[in-house]
Design a protein around this motif. Sequence first.
Motif, PDB file in Angstrom:
ATOM      1  N   SER A 135     -15.326   7.181  -3.982  1.00 55.55           N
ATOM      2  CA  SER A 135     -14.621   5.899  -4.112  1.00 55.55           C
ATOM      3  C   SER A 135     -13.511   5.752  -3.082  1.00 55.55           C
ATOM      4  CB  SER A 135     -14.016   5.776  -5.509  1.00 55.55           C
ATOM      5  OG  SER A 135     -15.029   5.817  -6.475  1.00 55.55           O
ATOM      6  N   THR A 136     -13.345   4.511  -2.604  1.00 58.29           N
ATOM      7  CA  THR A 136     -12.206   4.203  -1.737  1.00 58.29           C
ATOM      8  C   THR A 136     -10.965   3.957  -2.596  1.00 58.29           C
ATOM      9  OG1 THR A 136     -12.835   1.870  -1.734  1.00 58.29           O
ATOM     10  CG2 THR A 136     -13.587   3.199   0.108  1.00 58.29           C
ATOM     11  N   ALA A 137     -11.204   3.534  -3.851  1.00 59.62           N
ATOM     12  CA  ALA A 137     -10.105   3.300  -4.791  1.00 59.62           C
ATOM     13  C   ALA A 137     -10.665   3.339  -6.207  1.00 59.62           C
ATOM     14  CB  ALA A 137      -9.452   1.948  -4.529  1.00 59.62           C
ATOM     15  N   THR A 138      -9.772   3.581  -7.171  1.00 60.13           N
ATOM     16  CA  THR A 138     -10.161   3.537  -8.583  1.00 60.13           C
ATOM     17  C   THR A 138      -9.095   2.768  -9.344  1.00 60.13           C
ATOM     18  OG1 THR A 138      -9.078   5.640  -9.043  1.00 60.13           O
ATOM     19  CG2 THR A 138     -11.412   5.735  -8.558  1.00 60.13           C
ATOM     20  N   VAL A 139      -9.534   2.066 -10.385  1.00 56.63           N
ATOM     21  CA  VAL A 139      -8.599   1.356 -11.254  1.00 56.63           C
ATOM     22  C   VAL A 139      -8.892   1.805 -12.684  1.00 56.63           C
ATOM     23  CG1 VAL A 139      -7.784  -0.882 -12.086  1.00 56.63           C
ATOM     24  CG2 VAL A 139      -8.494  -0.625  -9.709  1.00 56.63           C
ATOM     25  N   VAL A 140      -7.853   2.308 -13.344  1.00 59.62           N
ATOM     26  CA  VAL A 140      -7.986   2.802 -14.719  1.00 59.62           C
ATOM     27  C   VAL A 140      -7.603   1.669 -15.669  1.00 59.62           C
ATOM     28  CG1 VAL A 140      -7.237   4.558 -16.366  1.00 59.62           C
ATOM     29  CG2 VAL A 140      -7.396   5.132 -13.933  1.00 59.62           C
ATOM     30  N   THR A 141      -8.468   1.442 -16.659  1.00 57.86           N
ATOM     31  CA  THR A 141      -8.228   0.368 -17.618  1.00 57.86           C
ATOM     32  C   THR A 141      -8.395   0.864 -19.048  1.00 57.86           C
ATOM     33  OG1 THR A 141     -10.542  -0.338 -17.694  1.00 57.86           O
ATOM     34  CG2 THR A 141      -9.160  -1.341 -15.998  1.00 57.86           C
TER      35      THR A 141
ATOM     36  N   ASN B 171      -9.527 -12.227 -20.631  1.00 52.39           N
ATOM     37  CA  ASN B 171      -9.772 -11.338 -21.780  1.00 52.39           C
ATOM     38  C   ASN B 171      -8.580 -10.408 -21.940  1.00 52.39           C
ATOM     39  OD1 ASN B 171     -12.813 -11.897 -22.349  1.00 52.39           O
ATOM     40  ND2 ASN B 171     -12.662 -11.623 -20.128  1.00 52.39           N
ATOM     41  N   LYS B 172      -7.685 -10.770 -22.816  1.00 56.92           N
ATOM     42  CA  LYS B 172      -6.442 -10.004 -22.998  1.00 56.92           C
ATOM     43  C   LYS B 172      -6.695  -8.581 -23.487  1.00 56.92           C
ATOM     44  CE  LYS B 172      -3.963 -13.516 -21.830  1.00 56.92           C
ATOM     45  NZ  LYS B 172      -3.522 -13.582 -20.467  1.00 56.92           N
ATOM     46  N   ALA B 173      -7.914  -8.298 -23.982  1.00 61.88           N
ATOM     47  CA  ALA B 173      -8.224  -6.947 -24.467  1.00 61.88           C
ATOM     48  C   ALA B 173      -8.329  -5.942 -23.313  1.00 61.88           C
ATOM     49  CB  ALA B 173      -9.525  -6.961 -25.274  1.00 61.88           C
ATOM     50  N   LEU B 174      -8.619  -6.418 -22.111  1.00 60.95           N
ATOM     51  CA  LEU B 174      -8.676  -5.518 -20.954  1.00 60.95           C
ATOM     52  C   LEU B 174      -7.270  -5.333 -20.416  1.00 60.95           C
ATOM     53  CD1 LEU B 174     -10.523  -3.941 -18.934  1.00 60.95           C
ATOM     54  CD2 LEU B 174     -10.290  -5.932 -17.445  1.00 60.95           C
ATOM     55  N   VAL B 175      -6.838  -4.085 -20.365  1.00 61.19           N
ATOM     56  CA  VAL B 175      -5.494  -3.765 -19.888  1.00 61.19           C
ATOM     57  C   VAL B 175      -5.620  -2.867 -18.663  1.00 61.19           C
ATOM     58  CG1 VAL B 175      -3.294  -2.668 -20.453  1.00 61.19           C
ATOM     59  CG2 VAL B 175      -4.565  -3.911 -22.225  1.00 61.19           C
ATOM     60  N   ILE B 176      -5.069  -3.312 -17.559  1.00 54.25           N
ATOM     61  CA  ILE B 176      -5.050  -2.493 -16.346  1.00 54.25           C
ATOM     62  C   ILE B 176      -3.880  -1.528 -16.462  1.00 54.25           C
ATOM     63  CG2 ILE B 176      -4.778  -2.509 -13.839  1.00 54.25           C
ATOM     64  CD1 ILE B 176      -6.065  -5.320 -13.861  1.00 54.25           C
ATOM     65  N   LYS B 177      -4.177  -0.233 -16.362  1.00 55.68           N
ATOM     66  CA  LYS B 177      -3.141   0.801 -16.529  1.00 55.68           C
ATOM     67  C   LYS B 177      -2.590   1.316 -15.208  1.00 55.68           C
ATOM     68  CE  LYS B 177      -4.811   3.130 -20.673  1.00 55.68           C
ATOM     69  NZ  LYS B 177      -5.460   4.372 -21.052  1.00 55.68           N
ATOM     70  N   GLY B 178      -3.395   1.266 -14.179  1.00 59.31           N
ATOM     71  CA  GLY B 178      -2.974   1.798 -12.884  1.00 59.31           C
ATOM     72  C   GLY B 178      -4.197   2.104 -12.056  1.00 59.31           C
ATOM     73  N   GLY B 179      -4.006   2.880 -11.006  1.00 63.54           N
ATOM     74  CA  GLY B 179      -5.139   3.207 -10.158  1.00 63.54           C
ATOM     75  C   GLY B 179      -4.819   4.296  -9.167  1.00 63.54           C
ATOM     76  N   TYR B 180      -5.722   4.457  -8.222  1.00 60.67           N
ATOM     77  CA  TYR B 180      -5.582   5.501  -7.213  1.00 60.67           C
ATOM     78  C   TYR B 180      -6.235   5.012  -5.924  1.00 60.67           C
ATOM     79  CZ  TYR B 180      -5.449  10.236  -5.305  1.00 60.67           C
ATOM     80  OH  TYR B 180      -5.164  11.346  -4.544  1.00 60.67           O
ATOM     81  N   MET B 181      -5.502   5.123  -4.813  1.00 56.72           N
ATOM     82  CA  MET B 181      -6.049   4.718  -3.516  1.00 56.72           C
ATOM     83  C   MET B 181      -5.298   5.432  -2.403  1.00 56.72           C
ATOM     84  SD  MET B 181      -6.628   0.857  -2.032  1.00 56.72           S
ATOM     85  CE  MET B 181      -4.972   0.534  -1.467  1.00 56.72           C
ATOM     86  N   ASP B 182      -6.010   5.828  -1.382  1.00 51.87           N
ATOM     87  CA  ASP B 182      -5.426   6.480  -0.201  1.00 51.87           C
ATOM     88  C   ASP B 182      -4.570   7.687  -0.554  1.00 51.87           C
ATOM     89  OD1 ASP B 182      -6.639   4.619   1.466  1.00 51.87           O
ATOM     90  OD2 ASP B 182      -4.900   3.288   1.464  1.00 51.87           O
ATOM     91  N   GLY B 183      -5.034   8.483  -1.518  1.00 56.87           N
ATOM     92  CA  GLY B 183      -4.339   9.721  -1.861  1.00 56.87           C
ATOM     93  C   GLY B 183      -3.094   9.557  -2.703  1.00 56.87           C
ATOM     94  N   ALA B 184      -2.890   8.382  -3.290  1.00 55.11           N
ATOM     95  CA  ALA B 184      -1.692   8.165  -4.098  1.00 55.11           C
ATOM     96  C   ALA B 184      -2.037   7.363  -5.349  1.00 55.11           C
ATOM     97  CB  ALA B 184      -0.637   7.425  -3.287  1.00 55.11           C
ATOM     98  N   ALA B 185      -1.308   7.683  -6.412  1.00 53.92           N
ATOM     99  CA  ALA B 185      -1.469   6.927  -7.651  1.00 53.92           C
ATOM    100  C   ALA B 185      -0.851   5.546  -7.475  1.00 53.92           C
ATOM    101  CB  ALA B 185      -0.800   7.673  -8.802  1.00 53.92           C
ATOM    102  N   LEU B 186      -1.444   4.548  -8.129  1.00 57.73           N
ATOM    103  CA  LEU B 186      -0.957   3.173  -8.055  1.00 57.73           C
ATOM    104  C   LEU B 186      -0.454   2.733  -9.421  1.00 57.73           C
ATOM    105  CD1 LEU B 186      -3.953   1.536  -6.122  1.00 57.73           C
ATOM    106  CD2 LEU B 186      -1.794   2.311  -5.155  1.00 57.73           C
ATOM    107  N   SER B 187       0.651   2.027  -9.408  1.00 60.84           N
ATOM    108  CA  SER B 187       1.162   1.449 -10.650  1.00 60.84           C
ATOM    109  C   SER B 187       0.397   0.159 -10.936  1.00 60.84           C
ATOM    110  CB  SER B 187       2.656   1.149 -10.509  1.00 60.84           C
ATOM    111  OG  SER B 187       2.847   0.113  -9.563  1.00 60.84           O
ATOM    112  N   VAL B 188       0.630  -0.393 -12.117  1.00 61.28           N
ATOM    113  CA  VAL B 188       0.003  -1.676 -12.473  1.00 61.28           C
ATOM    114  C   VAL B 188       0.423  -2.751 -11.470  1.00 61.28           C
ATOM    115  CG1 VAL B 188      -0.164  -3.457 -14.248  1.00 61.28           C
ATOM    116  CG2 VAL B 188      -0.077  -1.062 -14.914  1.00 61.28           C
TER     117      VAL B 188
END
Length: 197
Positions: free
Chosen positions: A20-26, A100-117
């Motif tokens: 992956s080039t990036a990931t998003v955790v939900t 859809n308010k039930a889907l909550v984006i928690k953060g992610g990861y891209m270019d070797g660093a964790a991403l905030s919401v």
Amino acid sequence: MAKPDKATAVAEITEQFKASTATVVTEYRGLTVANLAKLRRSLGEGATYSVAKNTLVKRAAAEAGIEGLDDLFAGPTAIAFIQGEPVDAAKALKAFAKENKALVIKGGYMDGAALSVEQVQAIADLESREVLLAKLAGAMKAKTSQAAALFQAPLSQVARLAQALQDKRVETEGAPAAPAASDEAPAADDAPAETTE
């Protein structure tokens, strides 16, 4: 889940992290199977959306060398693994979460660093690669047109200068004189006389 199955699942998730080039955790708590199918379709071909057990995801992330996401792996977790353009997938996730308010984006990861919401939201607010390339092409076309006009300017200035100099010369020297009438026409005395009979 049996140990061989867990090992296989961890290996698959590890490969998804690596590819992956990036990931998003939900968090998907409250979404129906139909909602998840709709979300997967909206992500397009450049991303996959996988539901996984937190313990397996933590182990897979560690094996893939992904750090800083452990706090996000709590509750019902699903991860968008993005192989293509991160902006497009982030836009799709943001739009789906808005509907859809039930889907909550928690953060992610891209270019070797964790991403905030907030960082994931900022990526979603960027323009897509295609739009940026179109803008770049337009800007480059405008610059080449300006350059062509700039190169044409000296030639047209020289032509205007030459015309102005010629007009000025004619003005200062006066109009060329017409030939005198006496030089060309015979005098009346020299003309043969008409004879009358």
